[in-house]
Design a protein around this motif. Structure first.
Motif, PDB file in Angstrom:
ATOM      1  N   THR A 116      -9.072  26.620  46.081  1.00  0.00           N
ATOM      2  CA  THR A 116     -10.342  27.050  45.507  1.00  0.00           C
ATOM      3  C   THR A 116     -11.361  27.370  46.594  1.00  0.00           C
ATOM      4  O   THR A 116     -12.087  28.370  46.516  1.00  0.00           O
ATOM      5  CB  THR A 116     -10.891  25.967  44.569  1.00  0.00           C
TER       6      THR A 116
ATOM      7  N   VAL B 189     -13.403  30.855  47.127  1.00  0.00           N
ATOM      8  CA  VAL B 189     -14.870  30.926  47.147  1.00  0.00           C
ATOM      9  C   VAL B 189     -15.352  31.631  48.415  1.00  0.00           C
ATOM     10  O   VAL B 189     -16.289  32.437  48.381  1.00  0.00           O
ATOM     11  CB  VAL B 189     -15.481  29.513  47.027  1.00  0.00           C
TER      12      VAL B 189
ATOM     13  N   VAL C 153     -18.600  25.040  41.259  1.00  0.00           N
ATOM     14  CA  VAL C 153     -17.155  24.975  41.506  1.00  0.00           C
ATOM     15  C   VAL C 153     -16.615  23.696  40.881  1.00  0.00           C
ATOM     16  O   VAL C 153     -17.121  22.605  41.148  1.00  0.00           O
ATOM     17  CB  VAL C 153     -16.862  24.990  43.024  1.00  0.00           C
TER      18      VAL C 153
END
Length: 376
Positions: free
Chosen positions: A49, A53, A131
């Protein structure tokens, strides 16, 4: 392959019907060993992740404000800081987990609260991104959280959960409920060229885990061991078996497109294009020391009625090895019959169970299971 603490704890914290309060109580006992257990389980969600990002912001991290939602002990915060993000806050309901997150020194503000329909103590548009990694599991964050995730992000920026990579999009298509065998094979015509890349990007460890187990079955001896790689696909399992020393392997695969790619790997002798089921394969009885199938038991693919044929082509004393997603035993109706059918074949004297191993990180963090039977 060992069943590590993470799997036992995650089952407990996500058991069907668990309430939010019960899951939070569980973290009081698990918080101290959470990082160790998840690290041992090859938990790649935070790193995957964080990298996504970074791409969203085109490599620019200065001034980017991020809220780490369901932050836990701060593993996602660490991953984000590692690649350059320094303005991070944490939202986490568990006091015990949040205290451990604080020790990592990656966050500014630490917010202890649940995420749902409630309004958080955060002003509108506070962040460039929210997030959340791993928060959407049984008894944790519900779908009613989305509006609040959006509210605290400024217009034009991002909300990110654990990314869904190409592999998942394709696997959903090829395993959709009710898909026929013919339809699944047609899909491989379009996916074959990208299959290896997509599965590698998804940390597909089934072939390697199975190859290592097969090596142990033969006590490290590979000379003269003949193996049939069933549902061979593009040959990823063949490559894994070759890597640990096996040299006498044939491939069985129904898709011509996949089999052509398997041929290019130069690890197989005979290439057999055929479906596996109740049909008799063009293979003599007892031809192999082992049949190995990794990933073939998914919706619209190999059915439970294949077991007798897997047994027939293995010599007495040899092995049948089946590796699959553990969740498919419950999720796919066809495989509700698998273990009862295995037990029935044992009762008939066809084979004897050797092991039933559940292991972590089969693919994208999901558990796998490997069944091993010795042919009588």
């Amino acid at each position: 392959m060992p069943v590590v603490n993470y799997n036992n704890n995650i089952r407990t914290s996500q058991r069907p019907g668990i309430s939010l309060e019960e899951s939070q109580d569980f973290y009081k006992t698990w918080a101290e060993t959470y990082d160790k257990d998840t690290t041992n389980s090859n938990y790649n969600g935070p790193a995957a992740t964080a990298n996504l990002v970074l791409k969203l912001f085109e490599g620019k991290t200065d001034g980017v404000r991020i809220l780490d939602v369901a932050a836990g002990t701060g593993m996602s915060g660490e991953a984000l800081q590692k690649i350059g993000f320094c303005s991070l806050d944490a939202l986490e309901p568990s006091e015990e987990m949040l205290l451990l997150a604080k020790e990592k020194n990656v966050y500014g503000r630490l917010i202890q609260d649940f995420l749902g329909t409630n309004r958080l103590d955060i002003v509108d548009g506070e962040y460039d991104a929210t997030v959340m990694v791993g928060g959407m599991v049984e008894g944790h964050v519900g779908c009613d959280c989305l509006e609040e995730l959006i509210r605290v992000v400024k217009p034009g920026t991002y909300l990110s959960t654990m990314p869904v990579v190409n592999y998942h999009g394709n696997i959903r298509d090829v395993q959709r409920p009710g898909i026929s065998l013919t339809e699944s094979q047609n899909f491989y015509k379009t996916w074959a060229a990208d299959y290896d890349k997509d599965t590698t990007d998804s940390n597909y460890n089934g072939p390697a885990a199975t190859a290592n187990l097969v090596l142990k079955l033969f006590e490290g001896k590979t000379d003269g061991v003949r193996i049939l790689d069933v549902a061979a696909g593009t040959g990823m399992s063949g490559e894994a078996l070759y890597k640990v020393g096996f040299r006498s392997m044939d491939a069985l695969e129904p898709s011509e497109d996949m089999l052509l790619l398997a041929k290019e790997k130069n690890v197989y002798g005979r290439l057999i294009q055929d479906f596996l089921g109740t049909n008799r394969l063009d293979i003599v009885d007892g031809e192999y020391d082992a049949t190995v199938m990794v990933g073939g038991m998914v919706e619209g693919h190999v059915k439970c009625d294949c077991l007798e044929e897997l047994i027939r082509v293995v010599k007495p004393g040899g092995f049948v090895v089946i590796c699959m997603r553990e969740v498919n035993l419950r999720k796919v109706p066809e495989y509700h019959k698998l273990e009862p059918r295995m037990a029935a074949l044992k009762s008939k004297g066809c084979w004897e169970p050797v092991s039933r191993v559940v292991f972590s990180n089969y693919c994208e963090g999901e558990e796998g299971i490997i069944f091993v039977y010795r042919v009588c």
